[in-house]
Design a protein around this motif. Sequence first.
Motif, PDB file in Angstrom:
ATOM      1  N   SER A 146       0.786  -1.066  -0.083  1.00  0.00           N
ATOM      2  CA  SER A 146      -0.028  -0.061  -0.049  1.00  0.00           C
ATOM      3  C   SER A 146       0.800   1.287  -0.045  1.00  0.00           C
ATOM      4  O   SER A 146       1.867   1.378   0.611  1.00  0.00           O
ATOM      5  CB  SER A 146      -0.823   0.177   1.205  1.00  0.00           C
ATOM      6  N   ALA A 147       0.439   2.305  -0.624  1.00  0.00           N
ATOM      7  CA  ALA A 147       1.129   3.632  -0.509  1.00  0.00           C
ATOM      8  C   ALA A 147       1.092   4.088   0.883  1.00  0.00           C
ATOM      9  O   ALA A 147      -0.206   3.763   1.669  1.00  0.00           O
ATOM     10  CB  ALA A 147       0.236   4.417  -1.409  1.00  0.00           C
ATOM     11  N   GLY A 155       2.907  12.591  -0.171  1.00  0.00           N
ATOM     12  CA  GLY A 155       2.106  11.534  -0.301  1.00  0.00           C
ATOM     13  C   GLY A 155       0.610  12.038  -0.753  1.00  0.00           C
ATOM     14  O   GLY A 155      -0.305  11.095  -0.597  1.00  0.00           O
ATOM     15  N   GLN A 186      -2.747  12.587  -2.885  1.00  0.00           N
ATOM     16  CA  GLN A 186      -2.963  12.074  -4.027  1.00  0.00           C
ATOM     17  C   GLN A 186      -4.393  12.973  -4.766  1.00  0.00           C
ATOM     18  O   GLN A 186      -5.092  13.320  -4.053  1.00  0.00           O
ATOM     19  CB  GLN A 186      -3.488  10.540  -3.745  1.00  0.00           C
TER      20      GLN A 186
END
Length: 205
Positions: free
Chosen positions: A18-19, A45, A47
């Motif tokens: 997972s990110a 991070g 998105q």
Amino acid sequence: ATGGAASAYSNCFTFSVSAPPPQLTSISPTSAPPSIFTMTLNGTGFQNGTGLKVHVTGPATDSTAPPVTFISSTQITAQLDMRGGPGSFQIQVINPDGRASNFLPFTITALVPPTLVSPANGTSFAAGTTAATLQWSAVSGASGYDVEVARGSCGGTFFAGISTTITSFTVSGLTNGQTYHWRVRSIATGGAASAYSNCFTFSVR
């Protein structure tokens, strides 16, 4: 087996990577008066996507879903409606995949009253003066001002007043031998008001 015979394969297990969740490192501004303003959020991070949002917690908020603009994976902006008044708040970023960042704090400061400028406190106008222009300083975060002019004492017998968006007011109808007391308070866009300024007096001889 030893001779080379093979069984069927086992059932399959899956795994995924997972990110990492978004991380907030800084925000600007970290304090503001009660108002609608744009906050810049920096970190990692972030998105892009329709589910990208920010979450504000605190004593009171006027906007549960602030409009968010994606700049890059390290920066977004959010338009915050914080007209509800002063207090300590926290903000976090939530990505479209639902993963949330850490919180960072910010403060909504109390709206301050203006500083009275002129006429100077205690000014005495010549007999026959019928009007005087009152002036005060502009206040950051204020969208308007309430002006109150009274006779007898500060906040006493009402003589004149106005709500205005500029920093001056001409009061008319002055008479000889009278002393007038005036004060001003700041008004934010949402209607929140500061305390009144200290009172200045002027008189007509």
